[in-house]
Design an enzyme around this catalytic site. Structure first.
Site, PDB file in Angstrom:
ATOM      1  CB  CYS A  14      -1.002  -0.036   1.152  1.00  0.00           C
ATOM      2  SG  CYS A  14      -2.406   1.067   0.887  1.00  0.00           S
ATOM      3  CG  HIS A  57      -3.077  -2.858   4.498  1.00  0.00           C
ATOM      4  ND1 HIS A  57      -1.863  -2.435   4.966  1.00  0.00           N
ATOM      5  CD2 HIS A  57      -3.580  -1.827   3.780  1.00  0.00           C
ATOM      6  CE1 HIS A  57      -1.660  -1.196   4.559  1.00  0.00           C
ATOM      7  NE2 HIS A  57      -2.666  -0.799   3.836  1.00  0.00           N
ATOM      8  NE  ARG A  75      -9.067   5.822   3.085  1.00  0.00           N
ATOM      9  CZ  ARG A  75      -7.825   6.287   2.949  1.00  0.00           C
ATOM     10  NH1 ARG A  75      -7.607   7.563   2.722  1.00  0.00           N
ATOM     11  NH2 ARG A  75      -6.806   5.476   3.026  1.00  0.00           N
TER      12      ARG A  75
HETATM   13  N1  GLN Z   1      -1.862   6.912   2.075  1.00  0.00           N
HETATM   14  C1  GLN Z   1      -2.189   6.015   1.055  1.00  0.00           C
HETATM   15  C2  GLN Z   1      -3.594   6.103   0.507  1.00  0.00           C
HETATM   16  O1  GLN Z   1      -4.542   6.387   1.239  1.00  0.00           O
HETATM   17  C3  GLN Z   1      -1.841   4.638   1.540  1.00  0.00           C
HETATM   18  C4  GLN Z   1      -2.785   4.076   2.570  1.00  0.00           C
HETATM   19  C5  GLN Z   1      -2.341   2.757   3.109  1.00  0.00           C
HETATM   20  O2  GLN Z   1      -1.153   2.414   3.158  1.00  0.00           O
HETATM   21  N2  GLN Z   1      -3.301   2.002   3.598  1.00  0.00           N
HETATM   22  O3  GLN Z   1      -3.751   5.913  -0.664  1.00  0.00           O
END
Ligand code: GLN
Length: 241
Positions: free
Chosen positions: A94, A193, A128
């Site tokens: 990520c 993750h 998101r």
């Molecule tokens: N900051 C990044 C995003 O929101 C990565 C997030 C993460 O590692 N879960 O895209």
């Protein structure tokens, strides 16, 4: 046999149990009587690329990615890039994945220029991409990988990289083109993750085999009893597909 693992930014980048990937790699090596040393390398720590066989970098929020930007772009940049170009094995998750690309522009317009070690870029959106998801693995298309994604960044791959997989359920790189993650040389980069590896022992073994073979030539990994891991994996597949 012995593997030296470098865990980059363990204190800043450790969302959703990313460190479980280190525990998983370590245990699966030890169960096969391979010695393992895990070295933590954070902000301000020197990084000597030639010392390590396998690199791991986890995920973080936009904030942490900004905090460590100067350190990554400073003394560590060349070491990480040459490790990748030399064919060292790396797993990036990520936020750690995003930092291997050209840049990440947050949804509110702040641009962070990253390593450009791999040919891709990431642009954030206010909405998101969150949830459990599944993808098939490019290296072994019959393998279905289960993971958990939570990112605002949409990643678009350039010509120099291939996806790590094809999305079967969920968003992956951008929710548009069906790609998930990136593969380049011996880099495995993904939005998963969760932690990724305990639920996907085949992916763990692929990564370990890649690192061991780089160092020792052809290696056959002894198979392990993955009944519990397979049960967790299959339960998610059943739920999601
Ligand atoms: N900051 C990044 C995003 O929101 C990565 C997030 C993460 O590692 N879960 O895209």
């Amino acid at each position: 046999m012995k593997l030296n693992i470098c865990h980059l930014y363990p204190d800043l980048l450790n969302l959703y149990g990313d460190q479980g990937n280190i525990i998983c790699m370590k245990k699966r090596l030890e169960w096969r009587h391979v010695d393992v040393i895990v070295t933590l390398c954070g902000v301000g720590d020197p990084l000597n690329a030639s010392e390590y066989d396998l690199y791991f970098i986890g995920g973080g929020q936009d904030f942490e990615q900004e905090v460590l930007l100067d350190d990554l772009k400073g003394a560590k940049a060349q070491a990480v890039k040459s490790a990748i170009e030399d064919g060292k094995t790396m797993l990036a998750i990520c936020g750690g994945y995003q930092m291997l690309g050209h840049y990440y522009k947050t949804w509110d317009g702040k641009q962070m220029d990253y390593l450009g070690a791999l040919d891709f870029y990431t642009e954030g959106r206010k909405e998101r991409m969150i949830g459990n998801y599944v993808y098939s693995l490019t290296d072994e298309p019959s393998v279905k990988v289960v993971g958990f994604e939570n990112h605002s960044g949409k990643t678009y791959l350039g010509n120099g990289v291939t996806p790590m997989g094809n999305v079967l359920k969920g968003n992956g790189n951008n929710g548009e083109d069906g790609t998930e993650g990136a593969r380049y040389k011996n880099v495995f980069a993904t939005y998963s993750h969760g932690a990724l590896l305990p639920k996907n022992p085949k992916v763990c073994d692929l990564i370990l085999k890649t690192a061991l073979e780089y160092k020792y030539g052809q290696v056959e990994l002894v198979s392990l009893d993955d009944t519990v891991e397979k049960t967790a994996h299959d339960a998610m597949i059943e739920k999601l597909l």
